[in-house]
Motif scaffolding. Sequence first.
Motif, PDB file in Angstrom:
ATOM      1  N   PRO A 107       7.232  -1.236   3.003  1.00 58.78           N
ATOM      2  CA  PRO A 107       5.946  -0.746   2.487  1.00 58.78           C
ATOM      3  C   PRO A 107       5.286   0.216   3.477  1.00 58.78           C
ATOM      4  CG  PRO A 107       5.782  -3.062   3.175  1.00 58.78           C
ATOM      5  CD  PRO A 107       7.218  -2.666   3.331  1.00 58.78           C
ATOM      6  N   VAL A 108       4.826   1.327   2.978  1.00 58.44           N
ATOM      7  CA  VAL A 108       4.118   2.286   3.834  1.00 58.44           C
ATOM      8  C   VAL A 108       2.663   1.833   3.933  1.00 58.44           C
ATOM      9  CG1 VAL A 108       3.384   4.683   4.072  1.00 58.44           C
ATOM     10  CG2 VAL A 108       5.662   4.147   3.190  1.00 58.44           C
ATOM     11  N   THR A 109       2.157   1.806   5.146  1.00 58.27           N
ATOM     12  CA  THR A 109       0.777   1.337   5.343  1.00 58.27           C
ATOM     13  C   THR A 109      -0.135   2.435   5.847  1.00 58.27           C
ATOM     14  OG1 THR A 109       1.513   0.516   7.481  1.00 58.27           O
ATOM     15  CG2 THR A 109       1.302  -1.111   5.710  1.00 58.27           C
ATOM     16  N   GLU A 110       0.439   3.526   6.341  1.00 59.58           N
ATOM     17  CA  GLU A 110      -0.416   4.570   6.896  1.00 59.58           C
ATOM     18  C   GLU A 110       0.208   5.939   6.695  1.00 59.58           C
ATOM     19  OE1 GLU A 110      -1.864   3.500  10.844  1.00 59.58           O
ATOM     20  OE2 GLU A 110      -2.076   5.665  11.204  1.00 59.58           O
ATOM     21  N   LEU A 111      -0.629   6.880   6.354  1.00 58.31           N
ATOM     22  CA  LEU A 111      -0.177   8.256   6.138  1.00 58.31           C
ATOM     23  C   LEU A 111      -1.210   9.158   6.793  1.00 58.31           C
ATOM     24  CD1 LEU A 111       1.642  10.299   4.644  1.00 58.31           C
ATOM     25  CD2 LEU A 111       0.242   9.931   2.615  1.00 58.31           C
ATOM     26  N   ARG A 112      -0.787   9.878   7.856  1.00 60.58           N
ATOM     27  CA  ARG A 112      -1.731  10.749   8.571  1.00 60.58           C
ATOM     28  C   ARG A 112      -1.130  12.108   8.815  1.00 60.58           C
ATOM     29  NH1 ARG A 112      -6.552   8.107  10.273  1.00 60.58           N
ATOM     30  NH2 ARG A 112      -7.180  10.289  10.442  1.00 60.58           N
ATOM     31  N   ALA A 172       5.441   2.543   8.436  1.00 65.42           N
ATOM     32  CA  ALA A 172       5.985   1.570   7.478  1.00 65.42           C
ATOM     33  C   ALA A 172       6.565   0.429   8.295  1.00 65.42           C
ATOM     34  CB  ALA A 172       7.049   2.228   6.615  1.00 65.42           C
ATOM     35  N   GLY A 173       5.842  -0.675   8.345  1.00 66.42           N
ATOM     36  CA  GLY A 173       6.282  -1.788   9.190  1.00 66.42           C
ATOM     37  C   GLY A 173       6.325  -1.325  10.637  1.00 66.42           C
ATOM     38  N   ASP A 174       7.451  -1.589  11.302  1.00 61.78           N
ATOM     39  CA  ASP A 174       7.518  -1.153  12.700  1.00 61.78           C
ATOM     40  C   ASP A 174       8.129   0.239  12.844  1.00 61.78           C
ATOM     41  OD1 ASP A 174      10.030  -1.828  12.006  1.00 61.78           O
ATOM     42  OD2 ASP A 174      10.261  -3.474  13.456  1.00 61.78           O
TER      43      ASP A 174
END
Length: 508
Positions: free
Chosen positions: A272-277, A288-290
Amino acid sequence: MAGGHCLVAVSEASERVGDMSGTGTETGAAPARVVVIGAGIAGLAAAHRLLRRGARVTVLEAGDRVGGKLLPGEIAGVRVDLGAESLLARRPEAVGLAREAGLGDRLQPPATASASIWTRGALRPMPKGHVMGVPGTASAVAGVISDEGLERIEREAALPRTEVGDDVAVGTYVAERLGREVVDRLVEPLLGGVYAGDAYRISMRSAVPQLFEAARRHDSLTEAVRSLQAGAAAAPQTGPVFMGIEGGVGRLPLAVADAVRARGGEILTGTPVTELRREAGETWRIVAGDRVLHTDAVVVATPAPAAAALLAAESPGAAAELRQIEYASMALITLAYRRADAAALPEGSGFLVPPVDGRTIKAATFASRKWGWIADEDPDVVVVRTSVGRYGETEILGREDAELVELSRHDLREATGLDAAPLKTRVTRWSDGLPQYPVGHRARVVRVREHVAKLPGLAVCGAAYDGVGVPACIASAYAAVDQLGGDLRAVRQLTAHPVQSLHGGAGE
Ligand SMILES: Cc1cc2nc3c(=O)[nH]c(=O)nc-3n(C[C@H](O)[C@H](O)[C@H](O)COP(=O)(O)OP(=O)(O)OC[C@H]3O[C@@H](n4cnc5c(N)ncnc54)[C@H](O)[C@@H]3O)c2cc1C
């Protein structure tokens, strides 16, 4: 595309997967790196097309499998679809992608197209002469609509014009012209079959655009429908309206994923992708995770709530719009019977149930009748599938699986007389399965895309935008790829050298 030589813009004919070094090569500039977030059919279609255009592609999928709402499964040893089961073939995208992914010889039209409506206490043949339940004449819907309802339709042509403005709810407009009965007994179940929505909220412009445009041109709605029918009769389309895939439409994403891998694309599930910058140098940073990935471009191919979370940091405007998109949840109940026990099942592909009739199920598909490949799997097994849950109906989905099976059996018995105990049952829940397109949806999507367009190297696609059907999702993926092609040309200026296509010429 004169003069544009970036790798994502290589001609469709090129089979070359870009060089992985990330720097210039003897063939020209480095291939653009693109990350696709979400491995539903939209994300996979985007990945497939990006690879064909020479990009280097990684797909990140939160779940432990690819396919999203497309899910092949099995009941009593028979392969079935546990999600979407039918592809509109009057648009080219889904059947085209199936062929590109090697499933061309598995495409199969329904064995029967005759469906019914379970209304006013009986199964009644689905009328033929209508556009999403809206008839061109009263006689076209005789049998389903009461005598008073038919008289109401006949009076329509004499009514003063009803303005549709920029958009209008399908149900509101049709009820005003033709009476509520047409909406409640025909439009609602037909629209509900696609959107699991509420006809009195759903946007006519988004859900039935051809009717919306015709209603703008004509004072009378029945006249507008007849003009559409005349146009269709003058330019008849050949071939089946719908197609299935032997083994299940759920095989489509699996085949596309195989094609993506075969072209060098990478697909990571359980990621799962958690951040997009956005980061310096006009690239994107994805967490995505680690894992942390750096990429030239991103395609966000998730449902709207996940897209909103991902875009919140860099495009709060797009995120705010996406957060407004609501979803309907539903459950599919698949029942397998011994053939000898299922003799009561009528002919035809199944039936729709108008909500106004107060039943639990909203539709039943006689899967073994509808799809020859299911009948062939095991001639001694008959598969029937019911569905429950519409937009705003949460109570029914709170029931246990066993209760949903019993409620389905009860309605099937009432509608068809099928009383036997099934051999096997399966309940598949689709929480937030279908985005809702209320009045103003199209304008919202335009605003989302305007926000997204301010961030070069970012595109969005999927069911939340231009249509919930599989072909529309694929079309939105192709549009996202086209947009990125332009972005990357402008931003990365990957114009060093033309890329050789396998057909000998330089990339267009
Ligand atoms: C029960 C049901 C029956 C249907 N029947 C039909 C039919 O017969 N014909 C038809 O044409 N259409 C049908 N539809 C509609 C159609 O199947 C869907 O609209 C379409 O498949 C959606 O595809 P998608 O790629 O946009 O989204 P999805 O299939 O939802 O895929 C999105 C993917 O993104 C992933 N994801 C979400 N968040 C993240 C994250 N943060 N990081 C990484 N990945 C993430 C999800 O896990 C998912 O795999 C049906 C839908 C349902 C629910």
